[in-house]
Scaffold this active site. Sequence first.
Site, PDB file in Angstrom:
ATOM      1  N   ASN A   9      10.842  -5.454 -22.754  1.00 42.62           N
ATOM      2  CA  ASN A   9      11.084  -6.826 -23.590  1.00 42.62           C
ATOM      3  C   ASN A   9       9.690  -7.328 -24.115  1.00 42.62           C
ATOM      4  OD1 ASN A   9      11.828  -9.304 -24.437  1.00 42.62           O
ATOM      5  ND2 ASN A   9      12.292 -10.224 -22.603  1.00 42.62           N
ATOM      6  N   LYS A  11       9.200  -9.771 -25.886  1.00 44.49           N
ATOM      7  CA  LYS A  11       9.102 -11.268 -26.256  1.00 44.49           C
ATOM      8  C   LYS A  11       8.398 -11.562 -27.450  1.00 44.49           C
ATOM      9  CE  LYS A  11       9.278 -11.858 -21.285  1.00 44.49           C
ATOM     10  NZ  LYS A  11       9.149 -12.952 -20.130  1.00 44.49           N
ATOM     11  N   HIS A  96      19.012 -13.818 -21.671  1.00 47.74           N
ATOM     12  CA  HIS A  96      17.704 -13.716 -21.023  1.00 47.74           C
ATOM     13  C   HIS A  96      17.442 -15.461 -20.449  1.00 47.74           C
ATOM     14  CE1 HIS A  96      13.416 -13.799 -20.281  1.00 47.74           C
ATOM     15  NE2 HIS A  96      13.640 -12.385 -20.199  1.00 47.74           N
ATOM     16  N   GLU A  98      15.130 -17.397 -20.619  1.00 48.54           N
ATOM     17  CA  GLU A  98      14.168 -18.056 -21.593  1.00 48.54           C
ATOM     18  C   GLU A  98      14.925 -18.520 -22.648  1.00 48.54           C
ATOM     19  OE1 GLU A  98      11.051 -15.038 -22.284  1.00 48.54           O
ATOM     20  OE2 GLU A  98      10.435 -15.520 -20.143  1.00 48.54           O
ATOM     21  N   GLU A 168      17.527 -10.493 -13.131  1.00 44.31           N
ATOM     22  CA  GLU A 168      15.983 -11.056 -13.158  1.00 44.31           C
ATOM     23  C   GLU A 168      15.989 -12.312 -12.484  1.00 44.31           C
ATOM     24  OE1 GLU A 168      14.146  -9.176 -16.977  1.00 44.31           O
ATOM     25  OE2 GLU A 168      14.933 -11.098 -17.565  1.00 44.31           O
ATOM     26  N   GLY A 174       7.166 -13.341 -15.088  1.00 43.98           N
ATOM     27  CA  GLY A 174       5.951 -13.500 -15.292  1.00 43.98           C
ATOM     28  C   GLY A 174       5.120 -14.530 -14.527  1.00 43.98           C
ATOM     29  N   SER A 214       8.253  -9.567 -13.030  1.00 47.56           N
ATOM     30  CA  SER A 214       6.937  -9.116 -12.507  1.00 47.56           C
ATOM     31  C   SER A 214       6.940  -7.410 -11.826  1.00 47.56           C
ATOM     32  CB  SER A 214       6.356 -10.026 -11.486  1.00 47.56           C
ATOM     33  OG  SER A 214       6.099 -11.241 -12.036  1.00 47.56           O
TER      34      SER A 214
HETATM   35  C1  PEP Z   1      11.388 -10.657 -18.369  1.00 47.09           C
HETATM   36  O1  PEP Z   1      11.046 -11.490 -19.214  1.00 47.09           O
HETATM   37  O2  PEP Z   1      12.316  -9.885 -19.032  1.00 47.09           O
HETATM   38  C2  PEP Z   1      10.643  -9.765 -17.417  1.00 47.09           C
HETATM   39  C3  PEP Z   1      10.923  -9.235 -16.341  1.00 47.09           C
HETATM   40  O3  PEP Z   1       9.056 -10.413 -17.398  1.00 47.09           O
HETATM   41  P1  PEP Z   1       7.961  -9.866 -16.753  1.00 47.09           P
HETATM   42  O4  PEP Z   1       7.974  -8.576 -16.421  1.00 47.09           O
HETATM   43  O5  PEP Z   1       6.746 -10.404 -17.553  1.00 47.09           O
HETATM   44  O6  PEP Z   1       7.961 -10.792 -15.317  1.00 47.09           O
END
Ligand code: PEP
Length: 252
Positions: A9, A11, A96, A98, A168, A174, A214
């Site tokens: 992703n 973003k 997601h 976000e 997630e 992040g 992460s």
């Molecule tokens: C995400 O936003 O889908 C995600 C898993 O981000 P990160 O790997 O940066 O934590």
Amino acid sequence: MAKKIVAGNWKMNKNLQEGIELAQSLNEALAADKPNCDVVICTPFIHLAKVSDIINHDIINLGAENCADKASGAYTGEVSAEMVKSTGAEYVILGHSERREYYNETPEILKEKVDLALANGLKILFCIGESLEQREANEQNAVVKAELEGSVFHLTAEQFANIVIAYEPIWAIGTGKTATAEQAEEIHAYIRSVVAAKYGEEVAANTSILYGGSCKASNAPELFAKPNIDGGLIGGASLKVDDFKGIIDAWK
Ligand code: PEP
């Protein structure tokens, strides 16, 4: 058996030229050293058509990070599921955290998006997961169940076959904090049991449930070794070929 998938992703990162370069390099790296799992890259809308032409879709699938909750018409600035599909994309990320948090996407809005994405032949990476506060209150199971019920459990079993679930935990996205492999496995097993209760054991066994938050090359092998973790949805570490390929190689 559920498909093993590593999905990136991007973003809101990479301008068009940078995105093309990243897709090209990943395509070369994976053509030279074939992955043992399905690979998806989800890019901003502006990259989709160009990236679709560059990549070998037998090795890398393409996805959008969002689509509109309306089919077409006077919705300035929106991009429909049909438009996403017309670029050559096969997937779309929906739900997601976000988008739920910053763009107020409710379960009802997501349900509309889910229906439009499926009607246009897209597969969906559907994200669910709890906040730190909810985890501390031990509400994670109730949260993920409600997120599934709110936006995808109205689907028929046939339609549900096009849903990939991405668990997630918001506190791990992040932040550099990863759920431990045990924590992730526990809730993945729960999610699979919820899918089984709704659609039956066979559908549940065939549903890919990805971990996101992460995830990196160093922790992917331990996470992916768990029986209910079918791969990862990767944010930050999908922006560099070596980092992303390191995670893909965890399936080797
Ligand atoms: C995400 O936003 O889908 C995600 C898993 O981000 P990160 O790997 O940066 O934590």
